[in-house]
Design an enzyme around this catalytic site. Structure first.
Site, mmCIF file in Angstrom:
data_model
loop_
_atom_site.group_PDB
_atom_site.id
_atom_site.type_symbol
_atom_site.label_atom_id
_atom_site.label_comp_id
_atom_site.label_asym_id
_atom_site.label_seq_id
_atom_site.Cartn_x
_atom_site.Cartn_y
_atom_site.Cartn_z
ATOM 1 N N HIS A 33 0.830 -1.215 0.000
ATOM 2 C CA HIS A 33 0.000 0.000 0.000
ATOM 3 C C HIS A 33 0.862 1.261 0.000
ATOM 4 C CE1 HIS A 33 -3.995 -1.834 0.284
ATOM 5 N NE2 HIS A 33 -3.422 -2.753 1.035
ATOM 6 N N THR A 34 2.057 1.141 -0.535
ATOM 7 C CA THR A 34 2.925 2.321 -0.668
ATOM 8 C C THR A 34 2.938 2.838 -2.109
ATOM 9 O OG1 THR A 34 4.768 0.804 -0.990
ATOM 10 C CG2 THR A 34 4.512 1.731 1.220
ATOM 11 N N ASP A 35 2.498 2.006 -3.067
ATOM 12 C CA ASP A 35 2.717 2.405 -4.476
ATOM 13 C C ASP A 35 1.795 3.537 -4.922
ATOM 14 O OD1 ASP A 35 0.445 0.777 -4.706
ATOM 15 O OD2 ASP A 35 1.149 -0.241 -6.517
ATOM 16 N N ALA A 122 -5.909 -14.227 -5.889
ATOM 17 C CA ALA A 122 -5.190 -14.734 -4.723
ATOM 18 C C ALA A 122 -4.143 -13.738 -4.236
ATOM 19 C CB ALA A 122 -4.518 -16.066 -5.056
ATOM 20 N N SER A 126 -2.664 -11.928 -10.920
ATOM 21 C CA SER A 126 -2.988 -12.529 -12.223
ATOM 22 C C SER A 126 -3.461 -11.462 -13.205
ATOM 23 C CB SER A 126 -4.063 -13.606 -12.068
ATOM 24 O OG SER A 126 -5.317 -13.039 -11.730
ATOM 25 N N ASP A 171 2.153 -3.829 -9.387
ATOM 26 C CA ASP A 171 1.919 -5.150 -9.978
ATOM 27 C C ASP A 171 2.399 -5.213 -11.422
ATOM 28 O OD1 ASP A 171 0.739 -5.612 -7.566
ATOM 29 O OD2 ASP A 171 -1.314 -5.765 -8.322
HETATM 30 P P1 ADP Z 1 -5.289 -10.805 -8.790
HETATM 31 O O1 ADP Z 1 -4.680 -9.844 -9.752
HETATM 32 O O2 ADP Z 1 -4.744 -10.664 -7.409
HETATM 33 O O3 ADP Z 1 -5.233 -12.219 -9.236
HETATM 34 P P2 ADP Z 1 -7.634 -9.373 -9.545
HETATM 35 O O4 ADP Z 1 -9.017 -9.317 -8.980
HETATM 36 O O5 ADP Z 1 -6.883 -8.108 -9.686
HETATM 37 O O6 ADP Z 1 -6.842 -10.439 -8.682
HETATM 38 O O7 ADP Z 1 -7.687 -10.013 -10.992
HETATM 39 C C1 ADP Z 1 -8.335 -11.258 -11.201
HETATM 40 C C2 ADP Z 1 -9.178 -11.185 -12.476
HETATM 41 O O8 ADP Z 1 -8.318 -11.109 -13.631
HETATM 42 C C3 ADP Z 1 -10.004 -12.414 -12.695
HETATM 43 O O9 ADP Z 1 -11.228 -12.335 -12.018
HETATM 44 C C4 ADP Z 1 -10.199 -12.396 -14.218
HETATM 45 O O10 ADP Z 1 -11.219 -11.487 -14.588
HETATM 46 C C5 ADP Z 1 -8.885 -11.824 -14.708
HETATM 47 N N1 ADP Z 1 -7.951 -12.889 -15.095
HETATM 48 C C6 ADP Z 1 -6.718 -13.112 -14.600
HETATM 49 N N2 ADP Z 1 -6.124 -14.161 -15.215
HETATM 50 C C7 ADP Z 1 -7.005 -14.635 -16.126
HETATM 51 C C8 ADP Z 1 -6.993 -15.713 -17.075
HETATM 52 N N3 ADP Z 1 -5.964 -16.558 -17.209
HETATM 53 N N4 ADP Z 1 -8.093 -15.879 -17.839
HETATM 54 C C9 ADP Z 1 -9.152 -15.076 -17.715
HETATM 55 N N5 ADP Z 1 -9.216 -14.059 -16.850
HETATM 56 C C10 ADP Z 1 -8.171 -13.821 -16.053
HETATM 57 MG MG MG Z 2 -4.837 -7.717 -9.674
#
Ligand code: ADP
Ligand code: MG
Length: 381
Positions: A33-35, A122, A126, A171
Protein backbone atom coordinates in the site's frame (compact mmCIF):
# COMPACT_ATOMS: atom_id res chain seq x y z
CA UNK A 1 4.32 -26.48 -23.77
CA UNK A 2 4.82 -24.09 -26.70
CA UNK A 3 3.75 -26.73 -29.25
CA UNK A 4 0.67 -27.34 -27.14
CA UNK A 5 -0.08 -23.60 -27.07
CA UNK A 6 0.13 -23.48 -30.88
CA UNK A 7 -2.14 -26.53 -31.21
CA UNK A 8 -4.66 -25.03 -28.77
CA UNK A 9 -4.52 -21.72 -30.64
CA UNK A 10 -5.21 -23.39 -33.96
CA UNK A 11 -8.17 -25.29 -32.49
CA UNK A 12 -9.69 -22.05 -31.18
CA UNK A 13 -8.76 -19.54 -33.90
CA UNK A 14 -8.32 -21.75 -36.97
CA UNK A 15 -4.83 -20.54 -37.90
CA UNK A 16 -1.22 -20.82 -36.77
CA UNK A 17 -0.08 -18.23 -34.19
CA UNK A 18 2.89 -15.91 -34.79
CA UNK A 19 4.31 -16.27 -31.30
CA UNK A 20 3.91 -16.99 -27.60
CA UNK A 21 4.53 -14.44 -24.83
CA UNK A 22 4.51 -14.79 -21.05
CA UNK A 23 4.27 -12.49 -18.06
CA UNK A 24 4.47 -13.60 -14.42
CA UNK A 25 2.47 -13.08 -11.25
CA UNK A 26 4.32 -11.62 -8.28
CA UNK A 27 4.70 -11.54 -4.54
CA UNK A 28 5.75 -8.36 -2.85
CA UNK A 29 8.46 -8.92 -0.23
CA UNK A 30 7.75 -5.62 1.51
CA UNK A 31 6.29 -2.20 0.70
CA UNK A 32 2.52 -2.75 0.80
CA UNK A 33 0.00 0.00 0.00
CA UNK A 34 2.93 2.32 -0.67
CA UNK A 35 2.72 2.41 -4.48
CA UNK A 36 -0.19 4.86 -4.60
CA UNK A 37 1.64 7.05 -2.07
CA UNK A 38 4.66 7.54 -4.38
CA UNK A 39 6.60 5.18 -2.09
CA UNK A 40 8.86 2.15 -2.37
CA UNK A 41 8.15 -1.51 -3.14
CA UNK A 42 10.20 -4.70 -3.41
CA UNK A 43 8.41 -7.44 -5.40
CA UNK A 44 9.73 -10.60 -7.01
CA UNK A 45 8.16 -12.26 -10.05
CA UNK A 46 6.77 -15.76 -9.53
CA UNK A 47 7.55 -18.79 -11.69
CA UNK A 48 3.78 -18.81 -12.31
CA UNK A 49 2.93 -16.93 -15.48
CA UNK A 50 0.21 -16.09 -17.97
CA UNK A 51 0.90 -17.07 -21.56
CA UNK A 52 -0.60 -15.25 -24.51
CA UNK A 53 -0.40 -17.01 -27.88
CA UNK A 54 -1.27 -14.56 -30.65
CA UNK A 55 -1.37 -13.47 -34.26
CA UNK A 56 -2.24 -10.21 -35.96
CA UNK A 57 -5.57 -9.64 -37.69
CA UNK A 58 -5.89 -7.17 -40.52
CA UNK A 59 -9.63 -6.43 -39.99
CA UNK A 60 -9.21 -4.47 -36.68
CA UNK A 61 -11.12 -7.12 -34.73
CA UNK A 62 -9.96 -8.52 -31.39
CA UNK A 63 -10.81 -12.13 -30.64
CA UNK A 64 -10.05 -13.22 -27.07
CA UNK A 65 -10.16 -16.71 -25.62
CA UNK A 66 -8.97 -17.89 -22.20
CA UNK A 67 -8.39 -21.47 -21.11
CA UNK A 68 -9.61 -20.22 -17.71
CA UNK A 69 -12.73 -18.63 -19.25
CA UNK A 70 -16.16 -19.96 -20.17
CA UNK A 71 -15.18 -21.66 -23.44
CA UNK A 72 -16.38 -18.83 -25.70
CA UNK A 73 -14.51 -16.28 -27.81
CA UNK A 74 -15.07 -12.61 -26.99
CA UNK A 75 -15.12 -10.78 -30.35
CA UNK A 76 -14.67 -7.00 -30.21
CA UNK A 77 -14.07 -4.17 -32.66
CA UNK A 78 -10.84 -2.31 -31.83
CA UNK A 79 -12.42 0.97 -32.82
CA UNK A 80 -15.49 0.39 -30.64
CA UNK A 81 -13.55 -0.04 -27.39
CA UNK A 82 -14.37 2.34 -24.53
CA UNK A 83 -14.34 2.03 -20.74
CA UNK A 84 -17.47 0.20 -19.58
CA UNK A 85 -18.05 -1.60 -22.90
CA UNK A 86 -16.52 -4.95 -21.81
CA UNK A 87 -17.77 -6.43 -18.54
CA UNK A 88 -16.08 -9.86 -18.40
CA UNK A 89 -12.47 -11.00 -17.84
CA UNK A 90 -11.87 -9.85 -21.43
CA UNK A 91 -11.79 -6.26 -20.17
CA UNK A 92 -8.17 -6.81 -19.01
CA UNK A 93 -6.70 -7.66 -22.43
CA UNK A 94 -9.19 -5.42 -24.29
CA UNK A 95 -8.12 -2.57 -21.98
CA UNK A 96 -4.54 -3.03 -23.15
CA UNK A 97 -5.57 -2.67 -26.82
CA UNK A 98 -7.56 0.43 -25.83
CA UNK A 99 -4.71 1.99 -23.81
CA UNK A 100 -2.25 1.43 -26.66
CA UNK A 101 -4.57 2.90 -29.28
CA UNK A 102 -5.45 5.82 -27.02
CA UNK A 103 -1.74 6.57 -26.50
CA UNK A 104 -1.39 6.86 -30.27
CA UNK A 105 0.32 3.54 -31.00
CA UNK A 106 -0.37 2.11 -34.44
CA UNK A 107 -1.95 -1.22 -33.53
CA UNK A 108 -4.53 -3.35 -35.29
CA UNK A 109 -6.57 -6.38 -34.34
CA UNK A 110 -5.36 -9.74 -33.06
CA UNK A 111 -6.41 -13.25 -32.10
CA UNK A 112 -5.35 -14.18 -28.56
CA UNK A 113 -5.32 -17.41 -26.61
CA UNK A 114 -4.69 -16.92 -22.89
CA UNK A 115 -3.56 -19.68 -20.54
CA UNK A 116 -2.26 -19.21 -17.03
CA UNK A 117 -1.09 -20.96 -13.91
CA UNK A 118 -1.24 -17.80 -11.79
CA UNK A 119 -4.07 -18.32 -9.30
CA UNK A 120 -6.70 -15.59 -9.86
CA UNK A 121 -7.86 -13.33 -7.06
CA UNK A 122 -5.19 -14.73 -4.72
CA UNK A 123 -3.24 -11.51 -4.33
CA UNK A 124 -0.60 -12.86 -6.73
CA UNK A 125 -1.47 -10.42 -9.49
CA UNK A 126 -2.99 -12.53 -12.22
CA UNK A 127 -4.55 -9.35 -13.61
CA UNK A 128 -1.19 -7.64 -14.21
CA UNK A 129 0.20 -10.88 -15.66
CA UNK A 130 -2.66 -10.97 -18.17
CA UNK A 131 -2.26 -7.30 -19.07
CA UNK A 132 1.53 -7.43 -19.41
CA UNK A 133 1.52 -10.63 -21.47
CA UNK A 134 -1.03 -9.02 -23.80
CA UNK A 135 1.01 -5.82 -24.05
CA UNK A 136 4.23 -7.76 -24.70
CA UNK A 137 2.50 -9.66 -27.52
CA UNK A 138 1.14 -6.49 -29.16
CA UNK A 139 4.50 -4.74 -28.71
CA UNK A 140 6.13 -7.39 -30.90
CA UNK A 141 3.24 -8.09 -33.30
CA UNK A 142 2.99 -4.38 -34.17
CA UNK A 143 6.68 -3.53 -33.65
CA UNK A 144 5.90 -0.74 -31.19
CA UNK A 145 9.35 -0.68 -29.58
CA UNK A 146 7.99 -0.20 -26.05
CA UNK A 147 10.33 -0.64 -23.08
CA UNK A 148 9.34 -2.81 -20.10
CA UNK A 149 8.40 0.20 -17.92
CA UNK A 150 6.32 1.62 -20.78
CA UNK A 151 4.49 -1.69 -21.03
CA UNK A 152 3.83 -1.56 -17.28
CA UNK A 153 2.41 1.96 -17.41
CA UNK A 154 0.10 1.11 -20.32
CA UNK A 155 -1.05 -2.04 -18.50
CA UNK A 156 -1.77 0.01 -15.36
CA UNK A 157 -3.71 2.53 -17.46
CA UNK A 158 -5.78 -0.36 -18.87
CA UNK A 159 -6.63 -1.59 -15.37
CA UNK A 160 -7.32 1.91 -13.94
CA UNK A 161 -9.25 3.50 -16.77
CA UNK A 162 -10.72 0.58 -18.73
CA UNK A 163 -11.35 -2.13 -16.13
CA UNK A 164 -11.99 0.48 -13.43
CA UNK A 165 -9.64 -0.75 -10.67
CA UNK A 166 -7.69 2.12 -9.03
CA UNK A 167 -4.48 0.07 -8.49
CA UNK A 168 -1.00 1.54 -8.13
CA UNK A 169 1.84 0.66 -10.48
CA UNK A 170 3.61 -2.08 -8.50
CA UNK A 171 1.92 -5.15 -9.98
CA UNK A 172 2.47 -4.16 -13.58
CA UNK A 173 6.05 -3.00 -12.97
CA UNK A 174 6.81 -6.31 -11.25
CA UNK A 175 5.30 -8.37 -14.07
CA UNK A 176 7.00 -6.34 -16.82
CA UNK A 177 10.40 -5.53 -15.28
CA UNK A 178 11.45 -8.26 -12.82
CA UNK A 179 14.45 -10.44 -13.57
CA UNK A 180 15.49 -13.93 -12.67
CA UNK A 181 17.26 -14.23 -9.31
CA UNK A 182 16.52 -10.70 -8.12
CA UNK A 183 13.94 -8.61 -6.33
CA UNK A 184 12.86 -5.35 -7.96
CA UNK A 185 13.51 -2.31 -5.78
CA UNK A 186 11.24 0.33 -7.25
CA UNK A 187 10.67 3.98 -6.48
CA UNK A 188 7.07 4.35 -7.62
CA UNK A 189 7.40 8.12 -8.02
CA UNK A 190 10.42 8.25 -10.33
CA UNK A 191 10.12 4.63 -11.54
CA UNK A 192 13.83 4.35 -10.82
CA UNK A 193 14.56 0.67 -10.33
CA UNK A 194 17.31 -1.58 -9.10
CA UNK A 195 17.50 -5.34 -9.41
CA UNK A 196 18.62 -6.58 -6.00
CA UNK A 197 20.13 -10.08 -6.21
CA UNK A 198 18.19 -12.51 -4.06
CA UNK A 199 19.43 -16.08 -3.96
CA UNK A 200 17.47 -17.47 -1.04
CA UNK A 201 18.34 -21.06 -1.85
CA UNK A 202 22.10 -20.49 -1.76
CA UNK A 203 21.70 -18.89 1.66
CA UNK A 204 19.73 -21.89 2.93
CA UNK A 205 16.29 -20.27 2.97
CA UNK A 206 13.00 -20.65 1.14
CA UNK A 207 10.18 -18.25 0.50
CA UNK A 208 6.95 -20.06 1.28
CA UNK A 209 3.78 -18.68 -0.34
CA UNK A 210 0.51 -19.51 1.40
CA UNK A 211 -2.57 -18.84 -0.73
CA UNK A 212 -5.40 -18.70 1.81
CA UNK A 213 -7.94 -19.07 -1.02
CA UNK A 214 -10.22 -16.48 0.52
CA UNK A 215 -11.11 -13.11 -0.93
CA UNK A 216 -13.43 -10.96 1.14
CA UNK A 217 -15.80 -8.74 -0.88
CA UNK A 218 -15.11 -5.89 1.49
CA UNK A 219 -11.77 -5.44 -0.28
CA UNK A 220 -13.02 -3.80 -3.45
CA UNK A 221 -14.52 -0.68 -1.89
CA UNK A 222 -12.01 -0.58 0.96
CA UNK A 223 -9.05 -0.17 -1.39
CA UNK A 224 -10.47 2.97 -2.98
CA UNK A 225 -11.35 4.48 0.39
CA UNK A 226 -7.91 3.72 1.87
CA UNK A 227 -6.33 5.34 -1.14
CA UNK A 228 -8.58 8.38 -0.76
CA UNK A 229 -7.71 8.53 2.97
CA UNK A 230 -3.99 8.65 2.17
CA UNK A 231 -4.52 11.39 -0.41
CA UNK A 232 -6.59 13.40 2.08
CA UNK A 233 -3.92 13.01 4.78
CA UNK A 234 -1.18 14.18 2.40
CA UNK A 235 -3.31 17.20 1.51
CA UNK A 236 -3.89 18.06 5.20
CA UNK A 237 -0.14 17.84 5.79
CA UNK A 238 0.61 20.01 2.74
CA UNK A 239 2.52 17.20 0.99
CA UNK A 240 2.36 16.03 -2.62
CA UNK A 241 2.20 12.44 -1.32
CA UNK A 242 2.80 10.58 1.95
CA UNK A 243 6.17 9.54 0.59
CA UNK A 244 7.28 13.11 1.32
CA UNK A 245 6.76 12.74 5.08
CA UNK A 246 10.14 11.86 6.62
CA UNK A 247 10.16 9.36 9.49
CA UNK A 248 11.48 12.09 11.79
CA UNK A 249 8.37 14.16 11.16
CA UNK A 250 5.92 11.33 11.78
CA UNK A 251 5.10 11.99 15.46
CA UNK A 252 4.30 15.66 14.87
CA UNK A 253 2.27 14.84 11.76
CA UNK A 254 0.19 12.24 13.61
CA UNK A 255 -0.87 14.89 16.14
CA UNK A 256 -2.21 17.10 13.37
CA UNK A 257 -4.31 14.40 11.73
CA UNK A 258 -7.84 13.20 12.50
CA UNK A 259 -7.96 9.88 14.37
CA UNK A 260 -9.13 7.90 11.34
CA UNK A 261 -6.23 9.04 9.14
CA UNK A 262 -3.31 8.87 11.61
CA UNK A 263 -2.88 5.06 11.53
CA UNK A 264 -2.89 5.05 7.72
CA UNK A 265 -0.06 7.56 7.68
CA UNK A 266 1.86 5.65 10.34
CA UNK A 267 1.66 2.50 8.21
CA UNK A 268 2.83 4.17 5.01
CA UNK A 269 5.77 5.97 6.63
CA UNK A 270 6.97 2.96 8.63
CA UNK A 271 6.43 0.66 5.64
CA UNK A 272 8.69 2.80 3.46
CA UNK A 273 11.28 2.54 6.24
CA UNK A 274 10.88 -1.24 6.26
CA UNK A 275 11.64 -1.33 2.53
CA UNK A 276 14.84 0.64 3.15
CA UNK A 277 15.76 -1.66 6.03
CA UNK A 278 15.16 -4.75 3.90
CA UNK A 279 17.35 -3.40 1.12
CA UNK A 280 20.13 -2.74 3.60
CA UNK A 281 19.92 -6.32 4.89
CA UNK A 282 19.89 -7.75 1.35
CA UNK A 283 22.85 -5.64 0.28
CA UNK A 284 24.68 -6.84 3.39
CA UNK A 285 23.82 -10.49 2.71
CA UNK A 286 21.87 -10.76 5.97
CA UNK A 287 18.80 -12.62 4.74
CA UNK A 288 17.76 -13.96 8.15
CA UNK A 289 17.39 -10.35 9.33
CA UNK A 290 14.45 -9.93 6.94
CA UNK A 291 12.27 -12.13 9.13
CA UNK A 292 11.40 -9.61 11.87
CA UNK A 293 10.92 -6.86 9.27
CA UNK A 294 8.32 -8.97 7.45
CA UNK A 295 6.46 -9.75 10.68
CA UNK A 296 6.51 -6.08 11.74
CA UNK A 297 5.09 -5.22 8.31
CA UNK A 298 2.24 -7.62 8.91
CA UNK A 299 1.46 -6.12 12.31
CA UNK A 300 1.29 -2.69 10.70
CA UNK A 301 -1.11 -3.90 7.99
CA UNK A 302 -3.22 -5.66 10.62
CA UNK A 303 -3.33 -2.99 13.34
CA UNK A 304 -2.82 0.32 11.51
CA UNK A 305 -3.93 -0.21 7.93
CA UNK A 306 -6.52 -2.87 8.86
CA UNK A 307 -6.38 -4.79 5.61
CA UNK A 308 -5.56 -8.22 6.98
CA UNK A 309 -8.26 -10.75 7.86
CA UNK A 310 -8.55 -13.74 10.22
CA UNK A 311 -7.20 -16.16 7.60
CA UNK A 312 -4.05 -14.18 6.76
CA UNK A 313 -3.46 -13.38 10.44
CA UNK A 314 -3.70 -17.08 11.30
CA UNK A 315 -1.32 -18.07 8.48
CA UNK A 316 1.27 -15.57 9.74
CA UNK A 317 0.84 -16.61 13.36
CA UNK A 318 1.01 -20.35 12.66
CA UNK A 319 4.04 -20.00 10.35
CA UNK A 320 6.02 -17.93 12.86
CA UNK A 321 5.03 -20.20 15.77
CA UNK A 322 6.31 -23.19 13.75
CA UNK A 323 9.70 -21.60 13.15
CA UNK A 324 9.39 -19.24 10.18
CA UNK A 325 11.82 -16.34 10.58
CA UNK A 326 9.04 -13.95 9.64
CA UNK A 327 5.81 -13.74 7.67
CA UNK A 328 3.35 -11.21 6.28
CA UNK A 329 0.35 -10.90 4.03
CA UNK A 330 1.28 -9.79 0.52
CA UNK A 331 -0.89 -7.90 -1.95
CA UNK A 332 -3.87 -5.66 -1.25
CA UNK A 333 -5.29 -7.73 1.60
CA UNK A 334 -8.77 -8.87 2.76
CA UNK A 335 -7.64 -12.41 1.98
CA UNK A 336 -5.16 -13.48 -0.66
CA UNK A 337 -1.70 -14.77 0.12
CA UNK A 338 0.92 -14.75 2.87
CA UNK A 339 4.66 -15.10 2.43
CA UNK A 340 6.90 -16.70 5.04
CA UNK A 341 10.69 -16.76 5.17
CA UNK A 342 11.80 -20.18 6.39
CA UNK A 343 15.03 -22.13 6.74
CA UNK A 344 15.21 -24.77 3.98
CA UNK A 345 14.77 -27.62 6.46
CA UNK A 346 11.66 -26.05 7.98
CA UNK A 347 9.47 -25.90 4.87
CA UNK A 348 7.66 -29.15 5.69
CA UNK A 349 6.99 -28.51 9.41
CA UNK A 350 5.92 -24.91 8.80
CA UNK A 351 3.61 -25.99 5.95
CA UNK A 352 2.12 -28.73 8.10
CA UNK A 353 1.56 -26.31 10.98
CA UNK A 354 -0.25 -23.83 8.74
CA UNK A 355 -2.47 -26.57 7.28
CA UNK A 356 -3.25 -27.91 10.75
CA UNK A 357 -4.11 -24.42 12.05
CA UNK A 358 -6.47 -23.85 9.11
CA UNK A 359 -8.12 -27.22 9.70
CA UNK A 360 -8.66 -26.47 13.40
CA UNK A 361 -10.16 -23.09 12.56
CA UNK A 362 -12.52 -24.66 10.01
CA UNK A 363 -10.98 -22.72 7.10
CA UNK A 364 -10.60 -24.06 3.55
CA UNK A 365 -7.34 -25.90 2.83
CA UNK A 366 -4.68 -23.33 1.82
CA UNK A 367 -2.42 -23.85 -1.21
CA UNK A 368 1.30 -23.72 -0.40
CA UNK A 369 4.33 -23.46 -2.66
CA UNK A 370 7.87 -22.11 -2.53
CA UNK A 371 8.84 -19.30 -4.89
CA UNK A 372 12.12 -18.23 -6.46
CA UNK A 373 12.58 -14.83 -8.15
CA UNK A 374 11.69 -15.41 -11.80
CA UNK A 375 11.86 -13.43 -15.06
CA UNK A 376 9.42 -10.71 -16.11
CA UNK A 377 7.43 -10.41 -19.34
CA UNK A 378 9.14 -12.03 -22.35
CA UNK A 379 8.66 -13.73 -25.67
CA UNK A 380 8.79 -17.53 -25.42
CA UNK A 381 8.55 -18.40 -29.10
P1 ADP B 1 -5.29 -10.81 -8.79
O1 ADP B 1 -4.68 -9.84 -9.75
O2 ADP B 1 -4.74 -10.66 -7.41
O3 ADP B 1 -5.23 -12.22 -9.24
P2 ADP B 1 -7.63 -9.37 -9.55
O4 ADP B 1 -9.02 -9.32 -8.98
O5 ADP B 1 -6.88 -8.11 -9.69
O6 ADP B 1 -6.84 -10.44 -8.68
O7 ADP B 1 -7.69 -10.01 -10.99
C1 ADP B 1 -8.33 -11.26 -11.20
C2 ADP B 1 -9.18 -11.18 -12.48
O8 ADP B 1 -8.32 -11.11 -13.63
C3 ADP B 1 -10.00 -12.41 -12.70
O9 ADP B 1 -11.23 -12.33 -12.02
C4 ADP B 1 -10.20 -12.40 -14.22
O10 ADP B 1 -11.22 -11.49 -14.59
C5 ADP B 1 -8.88 -11.82 -14.71
N1 ADP B 1 -7.95 -12.89 -15.10
C6 ADP B 1 -6.72 -13.11 -14.60
N2 ADP B 1 -6.12 -14.16 -15.22
C7 ADP B 1 -7.00 -14.63 -16.13
C8 ADP B 1 -6.99 -15.71 -17.07
N3 ADP B 1 -5.96 -16.56 -17.21
N4 ADP B 1 -8.09 -15.88 -17.84
C9 ADP B 1 -9.15 -15.08 -17.72
N5 ADP B 1 -9.22 -14.06 -16.85
C10 ADP B 1 -8.17 -13.82 -16.05
MG1 MG C 1 -4.84 -7.72 -9.67
Amino acid sequence: MIDQAATDFEAVHGARPSGVWAAPGRVNLIGEHTDYNDGFVLPIALPHATRVTARRREDRRIRLYSAQGDGTITDLALDGLAPGVVASWAAYPAGVFWALAEAGHAIGGADLLVDSDVPTGAGLSSSAALECATAAALNDLYELGLSAPEIALLAQRAENAFVGVPCGVMDQMASACCTDGAALFLDTRTLEQRHVPLDLEAAGFRLLVIDTRVKHDLGDGAYASLRAGCERAAELLGLAALRDLPAGGLAAALERLPAELAPLVRHVVTENQRVAETIKHLDGGRIAELGPVLTAGHASLRDDYRVSCPETDLAVEAAVAAGALGARMTGGGFGGSVIALVAAGDVAPVSDAVRAAFRSAGYAEPVLFTAVPSPGARRLA
